[in-house]
Design an enzyme around this catalytic site. Structure first.
Site, short mmCIF file in Angstrom:
data_model
loop_
_atom_site.label_atom_id
_atom_site.label_comp_id
_atom_site.label_asym_id
_atom_site.label_seq_id
_atom_site.Cartn_x
_atom_site.Cartn_y
_atom_site.Cartn_z
N ARG A 1 40.65 41.29 35.28
CA ARG A 1 41.58 41.74 34.26
C ARG A 1 41.19 41.11 32.92
O ARG A 1 40.87 39.91 32.85
CB ARG A 1 43.02 41.31 34.60
CG ARG A 1 43.69 42.19 35.65
CD ARG A 1 43.93 43.61 35.12
NE ARG A 1 44.52 44.50 36.10
CZ ARG A 1 43.84 45.26 36.96
NH1 ARG A 1 42.51 45.22 36.98
NH2 ARG A 1 44.46 46.07 37.79
N GLU B 1 43.88 48.12 26.84
CA GLU B 1 43.01 49.23 27.28
C GLU B 1 43.59 50.57 26.83
O GLU B 1 44.77 50.81 27.05
CB GLU B 1 42.86 49.19 28.80
CG GLU B 1 42.08 47.96 29.25
CD GLU B 1 41.82 47.90 30.76
OE1 GLU B 1 42.26 48.81 31.49
OE2 GLU B 1 41.16 46.95 31.19
N HIS C 1 36.85 50.23 32.42
CA HIS C 1 37.65 49.98 33.63
C HIS C 1 37.23 50.94 34.75
O HIS C 1 38.05 51.73 35.24
CB HIS C 1 39.15 50.09 33.33
CG HIS C 1 40.00 49.36 34.32
ND1 HIS C 1 41.19 48.78 33.99
CD2 HIS C 1 39.84 49.11 35.66
CE1 HIS C 1 41.73 48.21 35.07
NE2 HIS C 1 40.92 48.40 36.10
N1 LIG Z 1 38.01 46.60 37.60
C1 LIG Z 1 38.60 47.25 38.56
O1 LIG Z 1 38.66 48.45 38.57
C2 LIG Z 1 39.19 46.47 39.69
C3 LIG Z 1 39.18 46.99 40.98
C4 LIG Z 1 39.76 46.25 42.00
C5 LIG Z 1 40.34 45.03 41.73
N2 LIG Z 1 40.36 44.59 40.45
C6 LIG Z 1 40.98 43.31 40.13
O2 LIG Z 1 40.23 42.29 40.76
C7 LIG Z 1 41.06 41.22 41.08
C8 LIG Z 1 40.86 40.81 42.51
O3 LIG Z 1 41.19 41.84 43.40
P1 LIG Z 1 41.20 41.56 44.98
O4 LIG Z 1 41.42 42.85 45.63
O5 LIG Z 1 40.04 40.75 45.33
O6 LIG Z 1 42.51 40.69 45.08
P2 LIG Z 1 42.79 39.52 46.12
O7 LIG Z 1 44.22 39.26 46.04
O8 LIG Z 1 42.18 39.86 47.43
O9 LIG Z 1 42.01 38.27 45.53
C9 LIG Z 1 42.42 37.53 44.43
C10 LIG Z 1 42.08 36.09 44.71
O10 LIG Z 1 42.35 35.34 43.53
C11 LIG Z 1 42.82 34.10 43.96
N3 LIG Z 1 43.50 33.40 42.89
C12 LIG Z 1 44.80 33.46 42.52
N4 LIG Z 1 45.02 32.63 41.50
C13 LIG Z 1 43.84 32.04 41.23
C14 LIG Z 1 43.44 31.07 40.28
N5 LIG Z 1 44.30 30.55 39.40
N6 LIG Z 1 42.14 30.67 40.27
C15 LIG Z 1 41.26 31.19 41.15
N7 LIG Z 1 41.59 32.09 42.08
C16 LIG Z 1 42.86 32.52 42.10
C17 LIG Z 1 43.70 34.40 45.13
O11 LIG Z 1 43.87 33.27 45.95
C18 LIG Z 1 42.90 35.48 45.82
O12 LIG Z 1 42.08 34.93 46.82
C19 LIG Z 1 42.48 41.67 40.74
O13 LIG Z 1 42.80 41.23 39.44
C20 LIG Z 1 42.35 43.16 40.69
O14 LIG Z 1 43.32 43.74 39.89
C21 LIG Z 1 39.81 45.28 39.44
O1 LIG Z 2 43.48 46.71 40.21
C1 LIG Z 2 42.83 47.69 40.54
O2 LIG Z 2 42.96 48.24 41.64
C2 LIG Z 2 41.80 48.20 39.61
O3 LIG Z 2 41.90 47.61 38.38
C3 LIG Z 2 41.75 49.69 39.54
O4 LIG Z 2 42.54 50.20 38.52
P1 LIG Z 2 42.60 51.79 38.29
O5 LIG Z 2 43.38 52.34 39.43
O6 LIG Z 2 43.30 51.99 37.00
O7 LIG Z 2 41.20 52.28 38.29
#
Ligand SMILES: NC(=O)c1ccc[n+]([C@@H]2O[C@H](COP(=O)([O-])OP(=O)(O)OC[C@H]3O[C@@H](n4cnc5c(N)ncnc54)[C@H](O)[C@@H]3O)[C@@H](O)[C@H]2O)c1
Ligand SMILES: O=C(O)[C@H](O)COP(=O)(O)O
Length: 604
Positions: A293, A322, A340
């Protein structure tokens, strides 16, 4: 338009009926003379054992409405369409969303829709579920959702691989200047010396946030020959060990890495955690990837770090705003940017759409969700075992509160579970929430109480609920008995007070149904169905006949009856289950039976 809900038919979707329809199946003789109202349709349905599917087909024109505010995969849309009226309205302004939402039972969003407190306020209590088609729920005001009793579910697994692959793609593209070189060639140039990159093999990659995506990035980076370390205060060490990743402190991780990849959620604790002070701890020439994020980075500080050379390059998929407006970061020559796209593969989008559609439909049907974000997640097998205890918990709460004399104010409730199960095998959150619902609903005119908001509303009302477990006899059933005690109150039925002056009711599940087993110190045995009359009298022959006779004469059907006493021929309690609510005159007649000392009518 009238909305109704039914506590017994928990799977009933929240239909809205404009004109109740008459149906032969719903019109047995004994109800014919009564007007067909929203209240009695449920009574009739209950008495005829109609399932939620029967009711669904009767009121099929009144399907729930689901608003989808961002593009969702077709398989998910098809699933939603088979159950609900679907409104796919993309790019709504905040005002448009607020004006639409009061006619929606569920809302499905991705990261582009801000589901603010105003949205929940504008929903006027109709919105039951918000589905986030993805992982991050930082765009949903969870506190407001909880206060309004709206369940929030997400789709946490289907885009993990897509996000991890995008992280690796950005890492490689950044290290080898792919996007800059591509742009240069498209501008007609051939700049081989300018775009000399750095190798990945042997370099240290720090994964910040070792969850689902972080772990998958780690696996792939190891395949590229990188040395992978991670920081995550909550990650289990054995998972890291299994992938060959060393868990480090925040400072150790950021100070030893050549590449840093961010994978933590955006929370108050992680907001701008990469700031001037953090960049100052990093190796000069570090490279940063952010697929998590935008808000976890102080973007002005990153710009400074890029300009000073502390950060050699950054690859960013996410931004604090965004789309970013006029962003110097996006235009920086050492930044690779994507809009994104982490979750944007065909496969991930189909998977996410189905995952969220199933979660939302399940939630609208009253099922507890395995991906609930603001309510206890209860696996289906646990739920089916707990179902009769959930009903018992709610009825005991409802019963106990009706024994409180008006105006005495409830501050403190104690729940005692007698259970032979290991403490780890009994999750009482659901039972506690249902007791809270039972206690608060009869005395509250606020939003309806459910698993989501029960604790919040209890706290708001200053109601303290403590729990205690005492060892039971059998581990075959989750709970032998549940006792609900309310202290420091006056009771309208003195016999409900225990020796230490608390209102005390206790029940158990018998033949799969909730039963009342104790009132105060009296033992009774009555099914908790319909309505209940509790009556204390001098223990003497003929009392059952006399009270039963009064009820019969006044056309009140007795469903159960049980007498409990402490000492023979002294005091006894009669617990009488009745199908109908006796009128005032009938109740007065019971009160005038000479041996009757006190009585109370309770609605369950
Ligand atoms: N760019 C995209 O399109 C996209 C897609 C999927 C996920 N994401 C983002 O990626 C991130 C991770 O997703 P995920 O599915 O792995 O989630 P998840 O919950 O499986 O993993 C997140 C991890 O972060 C850890 N965490 C929490 N606070 C923390 C801190 N202060 N320092 C270090 N680690 C910490 C948690 O313990 C957890 O293990 C989320 O922010 C999600 O929104 C983005
Ligand atoms: O947190 C997520 O799952 C990702 O950031 C994906 O976001 P989007 O659905 O807007 O692509």
């Amino acid at each position: 338009m009238i909305s109704y809900s039914c506590s017994r038919l928990t799977k009933l979707p929240p239909y809205t009926i404009s004109t109740p329809k008459l149906c032969p199946k719903l019109c047995p003789k004994r109800f014919c003379e009564k007007p067909f109202t929203i209240t009695n349709v449920l009574k009739i349905a209950d008495s005829l054992n109609l399932s939620s599917t029967d009711l669904h087909s009767l009121f099929s024109s009144s399907k729930p409405t689901i608003l989808v505010s961002e593009k969702l995969g077709d398989a998910g849309l098809d699933l939603l369409r088979s159950f609900a009226d679907l409104d796919c309205s993309y790019n709504l302004s905040p005002d448009d969303l607020c004006s639409k939402i009061s006619s929606c039972d569920a809302l499905i969003v991705r990261s582009g829709t801000k589901v603010t407190r105003q949205v929940f306020e504008a929903a006027k209590g109709r919105l039951k579920v918000v589905g986030r088609a993805g992982v991050g729920i930082d765009n949903v005001d969870l506190q407001a959702a909880t206060e309004f009793g709206c369940l929030v579910v997400n789709a946490p697994t289907a885009n993990t691989i897509a996000a991890a692959e995008h992280g690796i793609a950005l890492l490689a593209a950044m290290a080898r200047n792919i996007s800059q070189a591509d742009a240069s060639m498209k501008a007609g140039k051939w700049q081989r010396n300018k775009y000399v990159g750095v190798s990945m093999v042997g370099k240290t990659l720090a994964i910040m946030g070792f969850g689902k995506v972080g772990s998958e990035v780690a696996r792939r980076a190891k395949g590229l020959g990188m040395h992978v370390v991670a920081h995550d205060p909550y990650a289990p060490a054995d998972r890291a060990r299994a992938i060959g990743v060393e868990l480090l402190s925040f400072d150790e991780a950021v100070s030893t890495a050549d590449f840093i990849s961010l994978h933590m959620p955006l929370t108050p604790a992680t907001s701008k955690v990469f700031n001037d002070a953090t960049f100052a701890k990093m190796k000069t020439g570090v490279r940063i990837i952010n697929v998590a994020r935008g808000g976890v980075i102080d973007e002005d500080a990153l710009l400074r770090a890029l300009d000073s050379g502390i950060v050699a390059q950054a690859a960013l998929d996410v931004f604090s705003e965004e789309p970013p407006k006029d962003s110097k970061l996006v235009h920086h020559e050492n930044v690779t940017a994507t809009p994104h796209l982490g979750a944007s593969t065909k496969e991930a989008q189909e998977g996410v759409a189905v995952e969220i559609a199933e979660a939302v439909v399940g939630a609208l049907q009253g099922e507890l969700s395995a991906t609930a974000v603001n309510a206890p997640m209860v696996p289906p097998q646990v739920l089916s075992e707990l179902a009769p205890y959930v009903a018992l918990a709610e009825k005991l709460g409802r019963l106990a509160v009706q024994l409180v004399s008006g105006g005495s104010g409830i501050k403190s409730v104690k729940v005692v579970y007698r259970s032979g199960r290991d403490p780890d095998d009994l999750d009482t959150r659901l039972l506690r929430a249902m007791i809270t619902k039972g206690i608060i609903e009869p005395i509250s005119d606020s939003v309806s109480i459910n698993l989501v908001n029960a604790n919040f509303i209890a706290k708001q009302k200053g109601l303290g609920i403590s729990e205690e477990r005492v060892p039971g006899n059998s581990s075959l059933q989750p709970v032998d008995s549940i006792q609900v005690r309310i202290s420091n109150v006056v009771s309208k039925f003195q016999s409900a007070l225990s020796e230490n002056g608390e209102i005390s009711v206790e029940g158990r599940v018998k033949y799969g149904k909730p039963h009342l087993s104790h009132v105060g110190s009296f033992e009774v045995d009555v099914s908790l169905e319909g309505n209940l009359i509790l009556c204390r009298q001098v223990d003497q022959p003929g009392m059952i006949g006399r009270v039963g006779g009064i009820l019969g004469e006044n056309n009140v059907n007795v469903s159960f009856m049980s007498v409990g006493r402490t000492v023979r021929r002294k005091k006894a309690i009669m617990a009488i289950g009745v199908d109908e609510e006796p009128d005032k005159e009938t109740l007065n007649k019971i009160g005038h039976v000479p041996a009757v000392e006190e009585f109370v009518f309770l609605n369950l």
